[in-house]
Structure formats: C-alpha cells, structure tokens
Design a protein around this motif. Structure first.
Motif, PDB file in Angstrom:
ATOM      1  N   ASP A 132       0.822  -1.205   0.000  1.00  0.00           N
ATOM      2  CA  ASP A 132       0.000   0.000   0.000  1.00  0.00           C
ATOM      3  C   ASP A 132       0.857   1.256   0.000  1.00  0.00           C
ATOM      4  N   VAL A 135       2.062   1.744  -3.505  1.00  0.00           N
ATOM      5  CA  VAL A 135       0.959   2.263  -4.316  1.00  0.00           C
ATOM      6  C   VAL A 135       0.768   3.748  -4.038  1.00  0.00           C
ATOM      7  N   THR A 204      -0.605   1.276 -15.388  1.00  0.00           N
ATOM      8  CA  THR A 204      -0.142   1.038 -14.024  1.00  0.00           C
ATOM      9  C   THR A 204      -1.284   1.201 -13.032  1.00  0.00           C
ATOM     10  N   TYR A 207      -3.469  -1.792 -13.238  1.00  0.00           N
ATOM     11  CA  TYR A 207      -2.772  -2.923 -12.633  1.00  0.00           C
ATOM     12  C   TYR A 207      -2.831  -2.853 -11.110  1.00  0.00           C
ATOM     13  N   LEU A 208      -2.578  -1.672 -10.549  1.00  0.00           N
ATOM     14  CA  LEU A 208      -2.559  -1.525  -9.098  1.00  0.00           C
ATOM     15  C   LEU A 208      -3.947  -1.641  -8.493  1.00  0.00           C
ATOM     16  N   GLN A 209      -4.975  -1.308  -9.260  1.00  0.00           N
ATOM     17  CA  GLN A 209      -6.336  -1.427  -8.740  1.00  0.00           C
ATOM     18  C   GLN A 209      -6.668  -2.877  -8.391  1.00  0.00           C
ATOM     19  N   HIS A 211      -4.498  -4.965  -7.129  1.00  0.00           N
ATOM     20  CA  HIS A 211      -3.670  -5.438  -6.023  1.00  0.00           C
ATOM     21  C   HIS A 211      -3.791  -4.584  -4.763  1.00  0.00           C
ATOM     22  N   ALA A 212      -4.240  -3.351  -4.882  1.00  0.00           N
ATOM     23  CA  ALA A 212      -4.302  -2.471  -3.717  1.00  0.00           C
ATOM     24  C   ALA A 212      -5.365  -2.958  -2.741  1.00  0.00           C
ATOM     25  N   ASN A 217      -6.410   4.203  -1.031  1.00  0.00           N
ATOM     26  CA  ASN A 217      -5.665   3.997  -2.273  1.00  0.00           C
ATOM     27  C   ASN A 217      -6.592   3.580  -3.405  1.00  0.00           C
ATOM     28  N   PHE A 263       6.374  -1.296 -11.298  1.00  0.00           N
ATOM     29  CA  PHE A 263       5.182  -2.140 -11.222  1.00  0.00           C
ATOM     30  C   PHE A 263       4.949  -2.958 -12.490  1.00  0.00           C
ATOM     31  N   LEU A 279       2.954 -10.181  -8.795  1.00  0.00           N
ATOM     32  CA  LEU A 279       3.681  -8.954  -8.490  1.00  0.00           C
ATOM     33  C   LEU A 279       4.827  -9.304  -7.553  1.00  0.00           C
TER      34      LEU A 279
END
Length: 436
Positions: A132, A135, A204, A207-209, A211-212, A217, A263, A279
C-alpha cells in the motif's frame, strides 16, 4: 486476499503445524511461492534462488521456505500477499509499523530506486502495508501530474478519409480503395492525450487497482482512472517505454514513469523471472544497507574534515601480468587533517555471541586484511546491523595481528542516523590519533 507478514529469517510451512518463527501457508499458496523461487534458477534471472529464499525440509514439519536477504512484497496469482520485512532491532518499538518506516527511510537512499523524494510523514503507516505504501508513492506522483495537467503529444494515425489529411499512403490507398474512389487512405498526426506516457500511467493504475487493499488507495486510483478516461491502456508496454519522449514538456513524467517500470516491469532492483508471482517488488538488503550507511555518513560527518568515497576504485590485488581482482571496499573515509584512511565494509548479516566467531565469515576477514594492506589503512571496519543478540555488546569487537592489522567490528542502530554517525566518528577519532 490473504495477507501474511514475516521478518527475515522467518519462514513458511506447507499447511503445517504452527512453530516458532514459522507461519503456515495454504498448500496452493505455498506451492506457488515455491515455484516462483525455483523459476529463478534459470540462467539470466539475475539472482540465485538460495539468495532470494531458502528451501529446506524439517522433520515433523515438512517443507520450509525461509526468507533471507531480500525484502519487499510478493503477490501470487491466487491473490495471496506476502510481505517480507527486514530483521531490524528498534529501540522502544519493534512493531511492524516501525520497521516499515525505517526500511522506507533506507530505501530512499538507493540511487536506483525511484523513491528518493517520497515522504511518509503525512501517511498513517500504522495501517499501511508495504504494498500500500508503494501504491501511495505512485498515487502521489500521479496527483501531481494531474494538477499540472496531462500532456498531449502528436501521434501518427492511418485511416480512410473522405479528404486528404497529412500525406497519402499510396500502397494502402490502392489496395483498399480500388472500388471506393470517394475515400483516400492517409497518414496524419493527431495532437491528443493518447501518447505512450499516458498509456503507461493508466496501465499502471489499472494494474494496481487489482492489487491495492487500502480503501483510500483504491478510491484515489478510481479518481486517476476517471481523469484518464480518454486514454487507452498500453497494448505493448515494452514498446511504449521505448517511445517515451525526452522533450522538456515530458519532464513531469520522469519520476512517475520510473514507478511505472517498477510495477509493470518489476524493476525494483532485480528482474525475477517467471513463476507464479503476479507482483514481485523485492529489494536486496545488502545493497540497501550499504547505500543507507553511505548516505548517513555523508550527511552527518563534517565534510571539512572527512571525505567519503563510495565503492572506491583503482586498487587491485595483483598488478602482474595485468591488473586483476579489483579491490572495491564499500566506503573509504579519508581524514583531510591527518591523511589517515579508514576502510568500511557493510555486511547485512546478524551476529551473535552464541555463534563461532560471532558469525563473522572467515572470507570477510580475509577481504578486510587485503583492503588494509593495499590501502595502507590504519584500521578497517566491518559494519553490521544491530540485533537483539548483540544488545549486551557495548563496545566494538577488535581483532589485531602481530603484523599490525586491525579489524574492528561495529554494529549500528539503523533507526537513529545520528547514533550511526557518532559510532563511526568515534572509530575515526581513534584512527586519527598518532601511533604510540
């Protein structure tokens, strides 16, 4: 998403009974983590599997995966998040939150890491895990970019148009419009937000959405995606990175694109290959520790008296028949007043009075002996992180030989840069005193 946090030298068992220093992982998560480690045996993967994590078997427990040397986050494809924190001893607070804060401070000193300007003072690190926090680094840079405005650039586009725009592509025009003379196949430039830099930023964020886990966030990622609604995701990440412009107008993207590389390409330091990891942001603590010590000494030692050389070059173990076996100590500190030089080498290892020679490697001692002879240093110092086992050791360990070699072993409190600098300064003051 299942989340697990361990420290270095702790490990996982495959659905086994709880033991001290071991955490039980579900079989499918353990198998995916094992596959990720083994996949890095391949040539060219950049690291050896035993450097990343060790695989072993214990009677009554079964397979065990032990973390060592590398710190960071691994997320497997089934959603399991594994957070590995460094083995740090912090006076008064040994919580995961305190360790994360010190680790991020150390990480900001590494030249290759795009986290040098990140600040954690405004964050509630007590509720944030490493992933987090990484991110949040991306989001802070993305918000700065949005405030300045997304940049547009000219991109080439080909299409069948009713009139001439740009230039006619005759080969395609003949092939496509033999029966459609009202059309002209042309290529023209369009000034739009659909440029490689914006595509990579949006990719990015998407992608982060996935995993966060932090709610704030996730909310901020949705805001970034809504602002970039007109920007498509990147279909060819590697090509888009190569196409990123070097113009002055794209300077605002530089730091953000470095994070995108972390990332999207796993450029944390080492490119880990294949496996079952969705990841993997892993950082070698040996390099982080070395960089942190160098940054602290450069900042806190008086530059009018001391000159700090990092990864000093120019010395070799042998000169004939040619220069071979380079001697490259981590740090060489030169006293500008006395001319004395002190060699410092950092070792990310734990020491203990219960171990043979405190756990100091014989190879490390040979290395320090060679440094002292070649650099004609009055003393050489091995620097280790402080740990619980060495809490009773109030003074440095000193090893001297009849030939005049002196090797000092010093542990450092990593949560206090001032204490680190003072410990080294005391050793430098001794070295600067005239020999009796």
């Amino acid at each position: 998403m299942k989340q697990y946090t361990i420290r270095e030298y702790m490990g996982f068992t495959r659905n086994g009974p709880p033991r001290a220093g071991l955490i039980s992982l579900p079989e499918h998560a353990f198998d995916q983590l094992e596959q990720f480690i083994l996949s890095n045996r391949e040539e060219g993967s950049g690291t050896q599997p035993l450097e990343l994590m060790s695989l072993s078997a214990k009677p009554g427990v079964g397979k065990v995966i032990t973390a060592k040397n590398y710190v960071g986050v691994i997320t497997t494809r089934d959603g399991t998040e594994i957070e590995i924190l460094p083995k740090l001893t912090i006076e008064g607070d040994d919580s995961d939150q305190a360790v994360r804060k010190v680790f991020l401070t150390m990480l900001r000193t590494v030249q290759e890491a795009p986290f040098k300007t990140f600040r954690t003072a405004h964050l509630n690190t007590s509720r944030m895990r490493l992933l987090d926090l990484f991110v949040r680094m991306f989001l802070d840079e993305a918000h700065r970019l949005i405030q300045r405005g997304l940049k547009s650039d000219y991109t080439a586009r080909q299409d069948n148009e009713p009139c001439v725009r740009g230039k006619i592509v005759f080969s395609e025009h003949i092939r496509k419009n033999l029966l459609h003379r009202e059309r002209i196949f042309v290529e023209y430039d369009v000034f739009s937000v659909d440029c490689p830099e914006n595509r990579l930023v949006k990719s990015t964020a998407v992608y982060l959405q996935r995993h966060a886990t932090d709610l704030q966030n996730r909310k901020d990622l949705r805001i970034v995606l809504s602002v970039m609604d007109q920007v498509p995701v990147s279909k060819h990440v590697e090509q888009d990175f190569l196409r990123c412009g070097q113009s002055r107008s794209m300077a605002d993207y530089r730091r953000l694109l470095e994070l995108c590389r972390v990332f999207l390409q796993g450029k944390s330091f080492t490119a880990f290959s294949g496996g079952e990891a969705a990841l993997a942001l892993l950082f070698p603590m040996e390099r982080v520790f070395e960089s942190y010590v160098a940054a602290v000494l450069r900042r806190h030692l008086d530059s009018r008296q001391y000159r700090v050389h990092v990864q000093a070059k120019g010395k070799y173990l042998f000169e004939l028949p040619r220069k071979q076996f380079a001697l490259r100590p981590d740090l060489v500190i030169e006293d500008l007043n006395s001319g004395e030089r002190t060699i410092l080498d950092t070792k990310w290892k734990l020491l203990s009075p219960q171990w043979h020679n405190y756990g100091i490697s014989q190879a490390d001692m040979y290395q320090m002996y060679a440094y002292q002879k070649e650099y004609a240093a009055k003393q050489v110092v091995l620097l280790y992180p402080d740990c619980e086992a060495m809490a009773g050791q109030k003074s440095p360990l000193c090893y001297s030989s009849p030939s005049g070699s002196l090797v000092i072993v010093q542990t450092l409190r990593l949560d206090s840069p001032i204490a680190m600098a003072e410990a080294v300064k005391e050793l430098l003051d001794v070295a600067s005193q005239p020999s009796k």
